[in-house]
Design a protein around this motif. Structure first.
Motif, mmCIF file in Angstrom:
data_model
loop_
_atom_site.group_PDB
_atom_site.id
_atom_site.type_symbol
_atom_site.label_atom_id
_atom_site.label_comp_id
_atom_site.label_asym_id
_atom_site.label_seq_id
_atom_site.Cartn_x
_atom_site.Cartn_y
_atom_site.Cartn_z
ATOM 1 N N TRP A 116 0.791 -1.235 0.000
ATOM 2 C CA TRP A 116 0.000 0.000 0.000
ATOM 3 C C TRP A 116 0.822 1.282 0.000
ATOM 4 O O TRP A 116 0.244 2.367 0.028
ATOM 5 N N ARG A 117 2.139 1.195 -0.038
ATOM 6 C CA ARG A 117 2.979 2.392 0.077
ATOM 7 C C ARG A 117 2.608 3.479 -0.931
ATOM 8 O O ARG A 117 2.507 4.662 -0.575
ATOM 9 N N ASP A 118 2.395 3.121 -2.189
ATOM 10 C CA ASP A 118 2.169 4.112 -3.239
ATOM 11 C C ASP A 118 0.692 4.347 -3.557
ATOM 12 O O ASP A 118 0.361 5.028 -4.533
ATOM 13 N N THR A 119 -0.196 3.811 -2.732
ATOM 14 C CA THR A 119 -1.625 3.998 -2.957
ATOM 15 C C THR A 119 -2.080 5.341 -2.397
ATOM 16 O O THR A 119 -1.826 5.639 -1.231
ATOM 17 N N PRO A 120 -2.744 6.185 -3.198
ATOM 18 C CA PRO A 120 -3.274 7.439 -2.648
ATOM 19 C C PRO A 120 -4.305 7.152 -1.551
ATOM 20 O O PRO A 120 -5.052 6.170 -1.626
ATOM 21 N N LEU A 121 -4.340 7.997 -0.552
ATOM 22 C CA LEU A 121 -5.296 7.801 0.539
ATOM 23 C C LEU A 121 -6.722 7.703 0.015
ATOM 24 O O LEU A 121 -7.515 6.880 0.478
ATOM 25 N N ILE A 122 -7.056 8.529 -0.967
ATOM 26 C CA ILE A 122 -8.425 8.562 -1.482
ATOM 27 C C ILE A 122 -8.790 7.271 -2.201
ATOM 28 O O ILE A 122 -9.974 6.952 -2.375
ATOM 29 N N ALA A 123 -7.769 6.484 -2.606
ATOM 30 C CA ALA A 123 -8.034 5.249 -3.352
ATOM 31 C C ALA A 123 -8.233 4.039 -2.441
ATOM 32 O O ALA A 123 -8.599 2.960 -2.917
ATOM 33 N N LEU A 124 -7.997 4.198 -1.144
ATOM 34 C CA LEU A 124 -8.188 3.075 -0.228
ATOM 35 C C LEU A 124 -9.659 2.734 -0.118
ATOM 36 O O LEU A 124 -10.508 3.622 -0.018
ATOM 37 N N ASN A 125 -9.979 1.445 -0.131
ATOM 38 C CA ASN A 125 -11.363 1.018 0.048
ATOM 39 C C ASN A 125 -11.381 -0.355 0.704
ATOM 40 O O ASN A 125 -10.414 -1.117 0.631
#
Length: 425
Positions: free
Chosen positions: A103-112
């Motif tokens: 998850w290091r490079d995942t934008p916060l808004i893309a977390l689900n």
């Protein structure tokens, strides 16, 4: 007032006739913000109006902040936390080993939740369920921090429950492997000798955590509890887990240069309930008194040279005594060691703590006292209204004393340690 403007596409350095729409809106500081990529003018303007409405209502989140990479925010969040040092080490271990590689490079808004739960199911194929749950809970706490810092409006992981995990790969010990008989504890103590064996006996008959016992200073050993009781005063010896320096902490810390180094020192115990006075049965008080009379060091349970234990070193001492060992012939500067048959294979100090709490249940200790002595919070409203009494304490101490005396009779022993303590090297 939000509005929309055309943004023409550029190909080979030249503007084309194709275009999209960009929303323009007033940010809280009065400057104009923008968000490109809308297919129609109406969608762009509506989105800008929504931002200005959120700003007026105090619930606006900067879209740029919401696109912050999860790994970047982890560093910010960890720097803002101030838990016990070992907790920090455990969190970094979970992050670096399991969470950040995914998850290091995942934008916060893309977390689900859909993606996180799917990842957790795959992770559970290689690690214990408890580790999977710890990882997901830690992620949720971090995303809560992002909401609090106004990087996100909601936490999509909050309140969600993992389902459909595969069978746990961790092998759980059977009940009989987590609870030792009093005779077994005393036999183990005899093998270890009066210095290290007393450590084992104290854990089993008090339930004190390993780090609390390893950090016990002699000034907190064998203090006295006094309470009014039955027209007089009830007294008993206690071990005090100090609220400021009641536990020996051992963990890895990160330096400002990003390097790691081992740390060992005294810290507050695990939580507020862990700072407590633990009642000591008469036989154990006598053993501790004799030990302290001959013990030259400030801390009650250390190596023979007075140094704090490393957990790994204590493990090396306990394992052969519990699991057994082969006979060893004398060698270069090394004495001979007799063969030891297994006594309690796999037994750990944590199992001895399980043992003590199980003994409390066996001898009928009042739950409110049992929770207190173990350093646990009594659940529910009864934890506020119920309190241990001297009669409860006397009953507990009598029960623990009887366990010891019966085990000694069963073993046919008059004392735990023989005149010449065995060699444990």
């Amino acid at each position: 007032m939000a509005y929309a403007e055309k943004v023409y596409k550029v190909r080979n350095g030249r503007q084309t006739k194709q275009y999209t729409w960009r929303a323009r809106y007033k940010e809280p500081d009065g400057t104009w913000g923008s968000e490109p990529g809308f297919p129609t003018k109406k969608l762009a303007k509506d989105w800008g109006d929504q931002q200005e409405a959120a700003i007026r209502e105090g619930r606006w989140v900067d879209p740029e902040l919401s696109r912050t990479k999860f790994g970047s925010f982890v560093t910010e969040w960890m720097e803002a936390q101030k838990p016990r040092g070992r907790t920090t080490m455990n969190r970094w271990e979970r992050l670096e080993t399991h969470i950040l590689p995914k998850w290091r490079d995942t934008p916060l808004i893309a977390l689900n939740w859909f993606d996180v739960e799917a990842w957790a199911r795959v992770l559970a194929l290689t690690v214990a369920r408890s580790t999977v749950r710890d990882c997901v809970q830690l992620m949720s706490r971090i995303v809560n921090g992002a909401v609090d810092k106004r990087y996100l409006t909601v936490n999509p992981l909050a309140g969600r429950r993992l389902t459909g995990l595969p069978a746990d790969i961790a092998v759980k010990k059977a009940d009989e492997d987590q609870v030792a008989e009093p005779e077994t504890v005393l036999q183990l103590a005899r093998r270890l000798g009066p210095v290290y064996g007393l450590h084992v006996v104290t854990v089993a008959w008090t339930g004190v955590r390993w780090e609390e016992l390893a950090g016990l200073h002699r000034r907190n050993a064998l203090l006295e509890r006094k309470q009014k009781h039955d027209g007089g005063t009830f007294t008993c010896p206690i071990i005090r887990v100090d609220k400021d320096e009641g536990a020996l902490a051992e963990y890895t810390v990160r330096t400002d240069e990003g390097k790691r180094r081992a740390y060992r020192g005294l810290e507050p115990p695990k939580n507020a309930k862990s700072a407590r006075d633990v009642d000591v049965p008469p036989f154990l008080a006598e053993l501790l008194e004799k030990h302290l009379a001959d013990w030259p060091h400030d801390f009650v349970f250390t190596t023979k040279t007075g140094k704090w234990w490393w957990r790994s070193y204590w493990f090396e001492v306990l394992r052969p005594a519990a699991d057994g060992r082969d006979e060893r012939k004398p060698g270069r500067g090394r004495p001979a060691c007799p063969e030891w048959k297994p006594l309690a294979s796999g037994l750990t100090t944590r199992d001895l703590r399980h043992t003590h709490d199980s003994w409390q249940e066996q001898i009928g200790v009042a739950p409110v006292l049992g929770y207190e002595q173990m350093g646990h919070k009594y659940p529910g409203i009864k934890g506020t209204y119920r309190h241990p009494t001297p009669s409860m304490r006397k009953q507990r101490l009598r029960g623990l004393q009887r366990l010891y005396e019966r085990a000694m009779r069963n073993l046919g022993w008059e004392s735990i340690w023989e005149s010449a303590p065995p060699n444990i090297s």
